[in-house]
Design a protein around this motif. Sequence first.
Motif, mmCIF file in Angstrom:
data_model
loop_
_atom_site.group_PDB
_atom_site.id
_atom_site.type_symbol
_atom_site.label_atom_id
_atom_site.label_comp_id
_atom_site.label_asym_id
_atom_site.label_seq_id
_atom_site.Cartn_x
_atom_site.Cartn_y
_atom_site.Cartn_z
ATOM 1 N N ARG A 128 33.584 59.591 68.583
ATOM 2 C CA ARG A 128 34.460 59.559 67.412
ATOM 3 C C ARG A 128 33.934 58.557 66.383
ATOM 4 N N LEU A 129 33.521 57.383 66.848
ATOM 5 C CA LEU A 129 32.993 56.370 65.938
ATOM 6 C C LEU A 129 31.713 56.840 65.259
ATOM 7 N N ARG A 130 30.832 57.448 66.022
ATOM 8 C CA ARG A 130 29.582 57.949 65.440
ATOM 9 C C ARG A 130 29.860 59.060 64.436
ATOM 10 N N SER A 131 30.809 59.909 64.744
ATOM 11 C CA SER A 131 31.186 60.977 63.818
ATOM 12 C C SER A 131 31.717 60.401 62.514
ATOM 13 N N GLN A 132 32.520 59.357 62.606
ATOM 14 C CA GLN A 132 33.059 58.724 61.404
ATOM 15 C C GLN A 132 31.946 58.107 60.572
ATOM 16 N N ARG A 133 30.959 57.499 61.216
ATOM 17 C CA ARG A 133 29.834 56.903 60.497
ATOM 18 C C ARG A 133 29.046 57.984 59.752
ATOM 19 N N VAL A 134 28.791 59.093 60.434
ATOM 20 C CA VAL A 134 28.035 60.177 59.820
ATOM 21 C C VAL A 134 28.810 60.732 58.615
ATOM 22 N N THR A 135 30.112 60.899 58.786
ATOM 23 C CA THR A 135 30.945 61.436 57.711
ATOM 24 C C THR A 135 30.927 60.496 56.495
ATOM 25 N N LYS A 136 30.943 59.187 56.742
ATOM 26 C CA LYS A 136 30.922 58.221 55.632
ATOM 27 C C LYS A 136 29.606 58.271 54.882
#
Length: 55
Positions: A45-53
């Motif tokens: 989830r954290l990695r997904s949020q970083r990619v999205t940002k």
Amino acid sequence: MLPSAVQNRLQFLLDRQDAGELLSDEERQEAEGLVELSDFLSLLRLRSQRVTKKL
């Protein structure tokens, strides 16, 4: 976050352990696996949020 039924099962096992009950080997392995799964999903989830940002 785990699905609610899985989270409830993990909480049940952890509550029993916290109350001083001994878990069977299968229950202990199940609890450990669910904790590892929860940690893994949190990392995803954290990695997904970083990619999205970055997009």
